[in-house]
Every structure is written in structure tokens, then in C-alpha cells.
Design a protein around this motif. Structure first.
Motif, PDB file in Angstrom:
ATOM      1  N   THR A  35       0.868  -1.181   0.000  1.00 24.12           N
ATOM      2  CA  THR A  35       0.000   0.000   0.000  1.00 24.12           C
ATOM      3  C   THR A  35       0.898   1.222   0.000  1.00 24.12           C
ATOM      4  O   THR A  35       1.947   1.231   0.649  1.00 24.12           O
ATOM      5  CB  THR A  35      -0.936   0.023   1.227  1.00 24.12           C
ATOM      6  OG1 THR A  35      -0.161  -0.022   2.420  1.00 24.12           O
ATOM      7  CG2 THR A  35      -1.900  -1.146   1.198  1.00 24.12           C
ATOM      8  N   SER A  36       0.505   2.248  -0.736  1.00 26.24           N
ATOM      9  CA  SER A  36       1.329   3.455  -0.856  1.00 26.24           C
ATOM     10  C   SER A  36       0.529   4.686  -0.472  1.00 26.24           C
ATOM     11  O   SER A  36      -0.678   4.754  -0.702  1.00 26.24           O
ATOM     12  CB  SER A  36       1.834   3.615  -2.286  1.00 26.24           C
ATOM     13  OG  SER A  36       2.655   2.531  -2.629  1.00 26.24           O
ATOM     14  N   SER A  37       1.218   5.649   0.103  1.00 28.34           N
ATOM     15  CA  SER A  37       0.616   6.950   0.376  1.00 28.34           C
ATOM     16  C   SER A  37       1.613   8.019  -0.056  1.00 28.34           C
ATOM     17  O   SER A  37       2.821   7.781  -0.070  1.00 28.34           O
ATOM     18  CB  SER A  37       0.271   7.087   1.862  1.00 28.34           C
ATOM     19  OG  SER A  37       1.421   6.949   2.652  1.00 28.34           O
ATOM     20  N   ARG A  38       1.089   9.180  -0.410  1.00 27.53           N
ATOM     21  CA  ARG A  38       1.938  10.289  -0.853  1.00 27.53           C
ATOM     22  C   ARG A  38       1.759  11.453   0.097  1.00 27.53           C
ATOM     23  O   ARG A  38       0.659  11.728   0.553  1.00 27.53           O
ATOM     24  CB  ARG A  38       1.564  10.699  -2.278  1.00 27.53           C
ATOM     25  CG  ARG A  38       1.860   9.612  -3.294  1.00 27.53           C
ATOM     26  CD  ARG A  38       1.364   9.982  -4.693  1.00 27.53           C
ATOM     27  NE  ARG A  38       1.864  11.232  -5.184  1.00 27.53           N
ATOM     28  CZ  ARG A  38       2.954  11.385  -5.942  1.00 27.53           C
ATOM     29  NH1 ARG A  38       3.640  10.317  -6.283  1.00 27.53           N
ATOM     30  NH2 ARG A  38       3.332  12.553  -6.370  1.00 27.53           N
ATOM     31  N   ARG A  39       2.870  12.116   0.370  1.00 28.47           N
ATOM     32  CA  ARG A  39       2.837  13.284   1.233  1.00 28.47           C
ATOM     33  C   ARG A  39       3.895  14.275   0.764  1.00 28.47           C
ATOM     34  O   ARG A  39       4.817  13.909   0.057  1.00 28.47           O
ATOM     35  CB  ARG A  39       3.073  12.893   2.689  1.00 28.47           C
ATOM     36  CG  ARG A  39       4.424  12.288   2.929  1.00 28.47           C
ATOM     37  CD  ARG A  39       4.649  11.948   4.397  1.00 28.47           C
ATOM     38  NE  ARG A  39       5.901  11.233   4.568  1.00 28.47           N
ATOM     39  CZ  ARG A  39       7.095  11.791   4.627  1.00 28.47           C
ATOM     40  NH1 ARG A  39       7.207  13.106   4.518  1.00 28.47           N
ATOM     41  NH2 ARG A  39       8.180  11.067   4.786  1.00 28.47           N
ATOM     42  N   GLU A  46       9.002  18.487  -1.799  1.00 24.93           N
ATOM     43  CA  GLU A  46       8.721  17.489  -2.837  1.00 24.93           C
ATOM     44  C   GLU A  46       7.713  16.464  -2.339  1.00 24.93           C
ATOM     45  O   GLU A  46       7.595  16.218  -1.143  1.00 24.93           O
ATOM     46  CB  GLU A  46      10.006  16.752  -3.227  1.00 24.93           C
ATOM     47  CG  GLU A  46      11.043  17.613  -3.882  1.00 24.93           C
ATOM     48  CD  GLU A  46      12.302  16.828  -4.215  1.00 24.93           C
ATOM     49  OE1 GLU A  46      12.286  15.594  -4.082  1.00 24.93           O
ATOM     50  OE2 GLU A  46      13.290  17.455  -4.598  1.00 24.93           O
ATOM     51  N   MET A  47       7.008  15.851  -3.295  1.00 26.97           N
ATOM     52  CA  MET A  47       6.090  14.771  -2.953  1.00 26.97           C
ATOM     53  C   MET A  47       6.911  13.516  -2.703  1.00 26.97           C
ATOM     54  O   MET A  47       7.764  13.151  -3.506  1.00 26.97           O
ATOM     55  CB  MET A  47       5.077  14.521  -4.071  1.00 26.97           C
ATOM     56  CG  MET A  47       4.096  15.666  -4.271  1.00 26.97           C
ATOM     57  SD  MET A  47       3.129  16.029  -2.793  1.00 26.97           S
ATOM     58  CE  MET A  47       2.033  14.647  -2.764  1.00 26.97           C
ATOM     59  N   VAL A  48       6.651  12.841  -1.574  1.00 31.79           N
ATOM     60  CA  VAL A  48       7.356  11.631  -1.192  1.00 31.79           C
ATOM     61  C   VAL A  48       6.337  10.501  -1.111  1.00 31.79           C
ATOM     62  O   VAL A  48       5.267  10.667  -0.521  1.00 31.79           O
ATOM     63  CB  VAL A  48       8.049  11.803   0.181  1.00 31.79           C
ATOM     64  CG1 VAL A  48       8.744  10.527   0.595  1.00 31.79           C
ATOM     65  CG2 VAL A  48       9.017  12.961   0.134  1.00 31.79           C
ATOM     66  N   GLU A  49       6.674   9.367  -1.728  1.00 31.23           N
ATOM     67  CA  GLU A  49       5.784   8.210  -1.676  1.00 31.23           C
ATOM     68  C   GLU A  49       6.284   7.248  -0.611  1.00 31.23           C
ATOM     69  O   GLU A  49       7.469   6.902  -0.582  1.00 31.23           O
ATOM     70  CB  GLU A  49       5.725   7.507  -3.028  1.00 31.23           C
ATOM     71  CG  GLU A  49       4.707   6.390  -3.057  1.00 31.23           C
ATOM     72  CD  GLU A  49       4.428   5.892  -4.453  1.00 31.23           C
ATOM     73  OE1 GLU A  49       4.276   4.669  -4.605  1.00 31.23           O
ATOM     74  OE2 GLU A  49       4.357   6.724  -5.373  1.00 31.23           O
TER      75      GLU A  49
END
Length: 176
Positions: A35-39, A46-49
């Protein structure tokens, strides 16, 4: 007091389901699920997954279905419960584990690798219906069987023909 131990995951399968059978004959399948989330990173902007890996176990009929259809890269929906465990590794260090014991499985996405040209029980849209093991249906209650059938209704009488304004085919006030 009642308690709840429920997990819902939607993610991608990390490897094909590994199925084995217990001495009792019960099937067990193991899968890893990502499962992945982005923040947004506070420092760089920067967007980090962030990807989390979950160990999922299926039992009985659900394990046989997972063994046949759950393949690496496929998106799936899982419902189940958490199970915590401990073991000592080869170097003598005690390790903790968290497994998800699946109670429901939904295959998501298309029919990649499913073979065959027929629908094979697939629903419209290419998704396989959810499978949840359930107990047998309860017996009909006697009170329900003793009810009389409802009386037939009289047929409606035709109304006078309305004048035509050109908007009879519209279902509601919204024209789109």
C-alpha cells in the motif's frame, strides 16, 4: 465490552500467492500486499511516496481462490483482522510479526492473465465479484410462511391524453 479488530487494505500484490495445505486438508495461501501513500516533505517541498508491505493469509476456500487468481502486480481489496506473533530468528533475536488474516477478497482491475474468452463469472466492468465465506442461510421463520398473500390491485384507468409541450421525454428539471 465489545471490541473490533478489522483491517481494510487496497493495494498491489507483491508476489504470486503461495498455497499450501495443512495436515487437516485446509488450504492456506500467503501473499504480500503493498500500500502506498503520498505526502509533501516538510524540508524539500517534494512529494514523497511511502510504501508499506503487509503479509496477508487466506484460509480454506478463500485461499484456493487467492491461489488461482491473485498474481504479482494485481490490485486487490482485502478485509480481515490483525494477528500479532513473535519468533526467535537464527541468531537468537526475538522478532515481532503482524499478519492480516483475510476474511474477504475482491479482485480489482481488468482480467489480465485470466485466459479464456468467456466471461467466466465476471461481472460487467471486468471485475470478479467479492467472495466472503458465510454460514448457511437461516431457516425460514414460521411466522413468515403463515402470512396471506396480498390482494391484487385493480388495473389503473388510462388518463386523458395531455397536450404536447415537447418536454415529455425529460425525467427531471435538470437538462443534462
Amino acid at each position: 465490552m465489545a471490541s473490533v479488530n478489522k483491517v481494510i487494505l487496497v493495494g498491489n500484490v507483491g508476489r504470486d500467492a503461495e498455497i499450501r495445505y495443512l495436515p487437516s486438508g485446509a488450504a492456506v495461501a500467503n501473499v504480500t500486499l503493498a500500500t502506498s501513500s503520498r505526502r509533501k516533505d516538510r524540508n524539500s517541498g517534494e512529494m514523497v511516496e511511502d510504501t508499506q508491505w503487509h503479509r496477508v493469509q487466506f484460509f480454506d476456500r478463500l485461499a484456493e481462490i487467492a491461489g488461482e487468481y491473485v498474481k504479482k502486480g494485481r490490485p486487490i481489496y482485502i478485509e480481515g483482522r490483525l494477528k500479532y506473533g513473535k519468533y526467535t530468528d537464527q541468531s537468537g533475536v526475538e522478532r515481532n510479526t503482524v499478519d492480516i488474516i483475510a476474511t474477504e477478497l475482491q479482485l480489482l482491475g481488468g482480467r489480465e492473465g485470466m485466459g479464456g474468452g468467456d466471461r467466466g463469472g465476471m461481472e460487467e466492468g471486468g471485475e470478479r465479484p467479492a467472495y466472503t465465506p458465510r454460514a448457511a442461510a437461516p431457516a425460514a421463520r414460521p411466522a413468515m410462511a403463515a402470512r396471506p398473500a396480498p390482494a391484487p390491485r385493480p388495473a389503473p384507468t388510462p388518463a386523458a391524453a395531455p397536450t404536447h409541450s415537447g418536454f415529455e421525454d425529460m425525467d427531471d428539471d435538470v437538462p443534462f
